[in-house]
Motif scaffolding. Structure first.
Motif, PDB file in Angstrom:
ATOM      1  N   ALA A 107       0.830  -1.207   0.000  1.00  0.00           N
ATOM      2  CA  ALA A 107       0.000   0.000   0.000  1.00  0.00           C
ATOM      3  C   ALA A 107       0.865   1.258   0.000  1.00  0.00           C
ATOM      4  O   ALA A 107       0.558   2.237  -0.700  1.00  0.00           O
ATOM      5  CB  ALA A 107      -0.922  -0.013   1.215  1.00  0.00           C
ATOM      6  N   THR A 108       1.948   1.248   0.765  1.00  0.00           N
ATOM      7  CA  THR A 108       2.837   2.415   0.783  1.00  0.00           C
ATOM      8  C   THR A 108       3.482   2.631  -0.578  1.00  0.00           C
ATOM      9  O   THR A 108       3.544   3.764  -1.081  1.00  0.00           O
ATOM     10  CB  THR A 108       3.921   2.222   1.858  1.00  0.00           C
ATOM     11  N   ALA A 109       3.969   1.544  -1.177  1.00  0.00           N
ATOM     12  CA  ALA A 109       4.575   1.672  -2.502  1.00  0.00           C
ATOM     13  C   ALA A 109       3.547   2.118  -3.537  1.00  0.00           C
ATOM     14  O   ALA A 109       3.844   2.948  -4.414  1.00  0.00           O
ATOM     15  CB  ALA A 109       5.202   0.342  -2.917  1.00  0.00           C
ATOM     16  N   GLY A 110       2.330   1.587  -3.445  1.00  0.00           N
ATOM     17  CA  GLY A 110       1.296   2.004  -4.383  1.00  0.00           C
ATOM     18  C   GLY A 110       0.927   3.466  -4.227  1.00  0.00           C
ATOM     19  O   GLY A 110       0.711   4.177  -5.225  1.00  0.00           O
ATOM     20  N   ALA A 111       0.855   3.942  -2.976  1.00  0.00           N
ATOM     21  CA  ALA A 111       0.529   5.351  -2.755  1.00  0.00           C
ATOM     22  C   ALA A 111       1.630   6.262  -3.290  1.00  0.00           C
ATOM     23  O   ALA A 111       1.354   7.301  -3.914  1.00  0.00           O
ATOM     24  CB  ALA A 111       0.310   5.594  -1.263  1.00  0.00           C
ATOM     25  N   ILE A 112       2.892   5.880  -3.055  1.00  0.00           N
ATOM     26  CA  ILE A 112       4.001   6.693  -3.574  1.00  0.00           C
ATOM     27  C   ILE A 112       3.998   6.694  -5.097  1.00  0.00           C
ATOM     28  O   ILE A 112       4.196   7.743  -5.740  1.00  0.00           O
ATOM     29  CB  ILE A 112       5.337   6.160  -3.021  1.00  0.00           C
ATOM     30  N   ALA A 113       3.765   5.523  -5.694  1.00  0.00           N
ATOM     31  CA  ALA A 113       3.725   5.451  -7.155  1.00  0.00           C
ATOM     32  C   ALA A 113       2.576   6.283  -7.719  1.00  0.00           C
ATOM     33  O   ALA A 113       2.724   6.962  -8.752  1.00  0.00           O
ATOM     34  CB  ALA A 113       3.601   3.995  -7.596  1.00  0.00           C
ATOM     35  N   TYR A 114       1.436   6.279  -7.053  1.00  0.00           N
ATOM     36  CA  TYR A 114       0.297   7.069  -7.536  1.00  0.00           C
ATOM     37  C   TYR A 114       0.588   8.570  -7.450  1.00  0.00           C
ATOM     38  O   TYR A 114       0.274   9.332  -8.384  1.00  0.00           O
ATOM     39  CB  TYR A 114      -0.939   6.714  -6.722  1.00  0.00           C
ATOM     40  N   LEU A 115       1.196   9.000  -6.337  1.00  0.00           N
ATOM     41  CA  LEU A 115       1.527  10.419  -6.200  1.00  0.00           C
ATOM     42  C   LEU A 115       2.546  10.852  -7.248  1.00  0.00           C
ATOM     43  O   LEU A 115       2.421  11.941  -7.838  1.00  0.00           O
ATOM     44  CB  LEU A 115       2.059  10.690  -4.791  1.00  0.00           C
ATOM     45  N   LEU A 116       3.548  10.012  -7.485  1.00  0.00           N
ATOM     46  CA  LEU A 116       4.529  10.349  -8.521  1.00  0.00           C
ATOM     47  C   LEU A 116       3.882  10.379  -9.900  1.00  0.00           C
ATOM     48  O   LEU A 116       4.203  11.245 -10.739  1.00  0.00           O
ATOM     49  CB  LEU A 116       5.678   9.331  -8.493  1.00  0.00           C
ATOM     50  N   PHE A 117       2.969   9.452 -10.130  1.00  0.00           N
ATOM     51  CA  PHE A 117       2.300   9.415 -11.431  1.00  0.00           C
ATOM     52  C   PHE A 117       1.467  10.674 -11.660  1.00  0.00           C
ATOM     53  O   PHE A 117       1.519  11.279 -12.738  1.00  0.00           O
ATOM     54  CB  PHE A 117       1.429   8.164 -11.506  1.00  0.00           C
ATOM     55  N   ARG A 118       0.707  11.091 -10.655  1.00  0.00           N
ATOM     56  CA  ARG A 118      -0.127  12.282 -10.799  1.00  0.00           C
ATOM     57  C   ARG A 118       0.712  13.551 -10.897  1.00  0.00           C
ATOM     58  O   ARG A 118       0.348  14.494 -11.601  1.00  0.00           O
ATOM     59  CB  ARG A 118      -1.072  12.381  -9.601  1.00  0.00           C
ATOM     60  N   THR A 119       1.855  13.559 -10.210  1.00  0.00           N
ATOM     61  CA  THR A 119       2.681  14.763 -10.208  1.00  0.00           C
ATOM     62  C   THR A 119       3.459  14.919 -11.506  1.00  0.00           C
ATOM     63  O   THR A 119       3.594  16.036 -12.040  1.00  0.00           O
ATOM     64  CB  THR A 119       3.657  14.724  -9.016  1.00  0.00           C
ATOM     65  N   LEU A 165       2.839  13.381 -14.453  1.00  0.00           N
ATOM     66  CA  LEU A 165       2.117  12.991 -15.667  1.00  0.00           C
ATOM     67  C   LEU A 165       2.231  14.052 -16.752  1.00  0.00           C
ATOM     68  O   LEU A 165       2.364  13.729 -17.940  1.00  0.00           O
ATOM     69  CB  LEU A 165       0.646  12.731 -15.327  1.00  0.00           C
ATOM     70  N   ASP A 166       2.193  15.325 -16.362  1.00  0.00           N
ATOM     71  CA  ASP A 166       2.257  16.409 -17.343  1.00  0.00           C
ATOM     72  C   ASP A 166       3.681  16.847 -17.631  1.00  0.00           C
ATOM     73  O   ASP A 166       3.894  17.776 -18.430  1.00  0.00           O
ATOM     74  CB  ASP A 166       1.455  17.615 -16.832  1.00  0.00           C
ATOM     75  N   VAL A 167       4.655  16.215 -16.975  1.00  0.00           N
ATOM     76  CA  VAL A 167       6.050  16.628 -17.153  1.00  0.00           C
ATOM     77  C   VAL A 167       6.823  15.635 -18.008  1.00  0.00           C
ATOM     78  O   VAL A 167       7.591  16.029 -18.892  1.00  0.00           O
ATOM     79  CB  VAL A 167       6.737  16.795 -15.777  1.00  0.00           C
ATOM     80  N   LEU A 168       6.624  14.353 -17.756  1.00  0.00           N
ATOM     81  CA  LEU A 168       7.365  13.309 -18.453  1.00  0.00           C
ATOM     82  C   LEU A 168       6.458  12.557 -19.406  1.00  0.00           C
ATOM     83  O   LEU A 168       5.251  12.430 -19.156  1.00  0.00           O
ATOM     84  CB  LEU A 168       7.979  12.326 -17.447  1.00  0.00           C
ATOM     85  N   PRO A 169       7.028  12.023 -20.475  1.00  0.00           N
ATOM     86  CA  PRO A 169       6.231  11.171 -21.364  1.00  0.00           C
ATOM     87  C   PRO A 169       5.780   9.909 -20.619  1.00  0.00           C
ATOM     88  O   PRO A 169       6.428   9.449 -19.678  1.00  0.00           O
ATOM     89  CB  PRO A 169       7.193  10.848 -22.512  1.00  0.00           C
ATOM     90  N   MET A 170       4.680   9.355 -21.084  1.00  0.00           N
ATOM     91  CA  MET A 170       4.125   8.181 -20.417  1.00  0.00           C
ATOM     92  C   MET A 170       5.099   7.004 -20.384  1.00  0.00           C
ATOM     93  O   MET A 170       5.249   6.359 -19.330  1.00  0.00           O
ATOM     94  CB  MET A 170       2.820   7.770 -21.100  1.00  0.00           C
ATOM     95  N   PRO A 171       5.804   6.660 -21.466  1.00  0.00           N
ATOM     96  CA  PRO A 171       6.747   5.526 -21.386  1.00  0.00           C
ATOM     97  C   PRO A 171       7.856   5.751 -20.361  1.00  0.00           C
ATOM     98  O   PRO A 171       8.237   4.828 -19.633  1.00  0.00           O
ATOM     99  CB  PRO A 171       7.304   5.426 -22.806  1.00  0.00           C
ATOM    100  N   VAL A 172       8.374   6.977 -20.312  1.00  0.00           N
ATOM    101  CA  VAL A 172       9.443   7.260 -19.347  1.00  0.00           C
ATOM    102  C   VAL A 172       8.904   7.180 -17.920  1.00  0.00           C
ATOM    103  O   VAL A 172       9.564   6.656 -17.011  1.00  0.00           O
ATOM    104  CB  VAL A 172      10.051   8.645 -19.626  1.00  0.00           C
ATOM    105  N   LEU A 173       7.707   7.682 -17.708  1.00  0.00           N
ATOM    106  CA  LEU A 173       7.120   7.648 -16.370  1.00  0.00           C
ATOM    107  C   LEU A 173       6.868   6.215 -15.914  1.00  0.00           C
ATOM    108  O   LEU A 173       7.170   5.842 -14.766  1.00  0.00           O
ATOM    109  CB  LEU A 173       5.816   8.447 -16.368  1.00  0.00           C
ATOM    110  N   LEU A 174       6.328   5.388 -16.806  1.00  0.00           N
ATOM    111  CA  LEU A 174       6.088   3.990 -16.443  1.00  0.00           C
ATOM    112  C   LEU A 174       7.396   3.239 -16.209  1.00  0.00           C
ATOM    113  O   LEU A 174       7.487   2.392 -15.309  1.00  0.00           O
ATOM    114  CB  LEU A 174       5.272   3.307 -17.534  1.00  0.00           C
TER     115      LEU A 174
END
Length: 310
Positions: free
Chosen positions: A33-45, A47-56
């Protein structure tokens, strides 16, 4: 009392943690759950900065590491606990010596200690849970006192169902009488048949009857063969009582004596261990592969004397 079938299914590992969600323990759920929450926050933060492949590509190692830590195991431990123990072990000094008052500094005139790898670092004090062992067997754990009881085993398989029910009831009454946590330690050690065989062989030479001497010698050889072929083991059961407070020494001893008396009613041989016996038990626990030293073991702060030669 009528015969009662006392068979019960006991899990192999009674300390297995409870499963909370999707067959996962609380620890595993917390890590994921902690890792998922951190990954979700990084994804939302991002998302508009990095391309989707690089972010994933950046989030996959994070989620993969968390999954390995949560589900992986090594040497019987969860991987996160194993890594934590490895970090603690790497930060622990390699050279530790018993020095309650601290390690004295090496005099300037003394040569430096060196090894094949270079100059050795000064040793650090060895910190053990047990600070001292009294002559009555009470172990000082620093604010907590412990008393040990040696208990033999009882064979329930040779008893009738009624006798088994009585023994189980007596054992349950002892468990219900406990007012503080106890530790039951079951250990297995090698039996020193070689020393016993040597004593028999030495005594055989002093027997006046030749037939008895031959029988004793044959028995000594049998013990030696038994040790070589079977490597027999013996099982020990030790119960540890702890107590805190101003009268912790007396309370620990009183609880140990109560346990010894209660388990004697089951037909077991019990004994509250004194200081030398406790020292021997602790020495065997830290070095289980070495045969126990015959005779009583001196306490850590007790001077060792020898008889003067005649």
């Amino acid at each position: 009392m009528s015969d009662v079938d006392l068979r019960a299914r006991i899990p192999a590992d009674v300390e297995t943690p409870d499963r909370l969600l999707f067959n996962l323990t609380t620890r595993q759920v917390a890590i994921l759950a902690t890792a998922g929450a951190i990954a979700y926050l990084l994804f939302r933060t991002l998302l508009d900065v990095l391309p989707m492949p690089v972010l994933l590509a950046g989030l996959v190692p994070l989620l993969g590491t968390a999954t390995v830590l949560a589900l992986g195991r090594r040497d019987g431990l969860s991987l996160d606990a194993w890594l934590l123990a490895a970090v603690r072990g790497s930060r622990t000094p390699r050279r530790q010596v018993p020095a309650p008052g601290g390690v004295l500094k090496t005099p300037r005139w003394a040569p430096a200690l060196t090894s094949a790898e270079g100059e050795l670092t000064p040793p650090t004090p060895l910190r053990l849970p047990a600070r001292s062992i009294a002559t009555n067997g009470v172990v000082d754990l620093g604010g907590t006192s412990a008393a040990l009881v040696a208990v033999s085993t009882v064979n329930l398989g040779l008893r009738t169902p009624a006798e088994q029910a009585a023994l189980v009831g007596a054992y349950a009454r002892w468990l219900n009488s406990l007012t503080a946590p106890v530790q039951i330690v079951v250990s297995t050690q090698r039996v020193d048949l070689a020393g016993h065989a040597q004593r028999i062989a030495d005594a055989a030479d002093l027997l006046p009857n030749a037939a008895l001497a031959d029988a004793a010698a044959d028995y000594a050889e049998f013990l030696l063969d038994l040790e070589d072929e079977r490597q027999p083991l013996w099982r020990t059961v030790t119960i540890v009582h702890t107590a805190t407070g101003a009268r912790r020494d007396q309370d620990a001893l009183r609880a140990a004596e109560h346990t010894a008396g209660a388990l004697q009613s089951l037909g077991a041989s019990t004994r509250v261990l004194d200081g030398p016996a406790v020292a021997a038990v602790l020495a065997a626990a830290v070095d289980p592969y070495t045969l126990p030293v015959p005779g009583e073991r001196a306490l850590p702060d007790e001077p060792i004397t020898a008889e003067e030669p005649s």
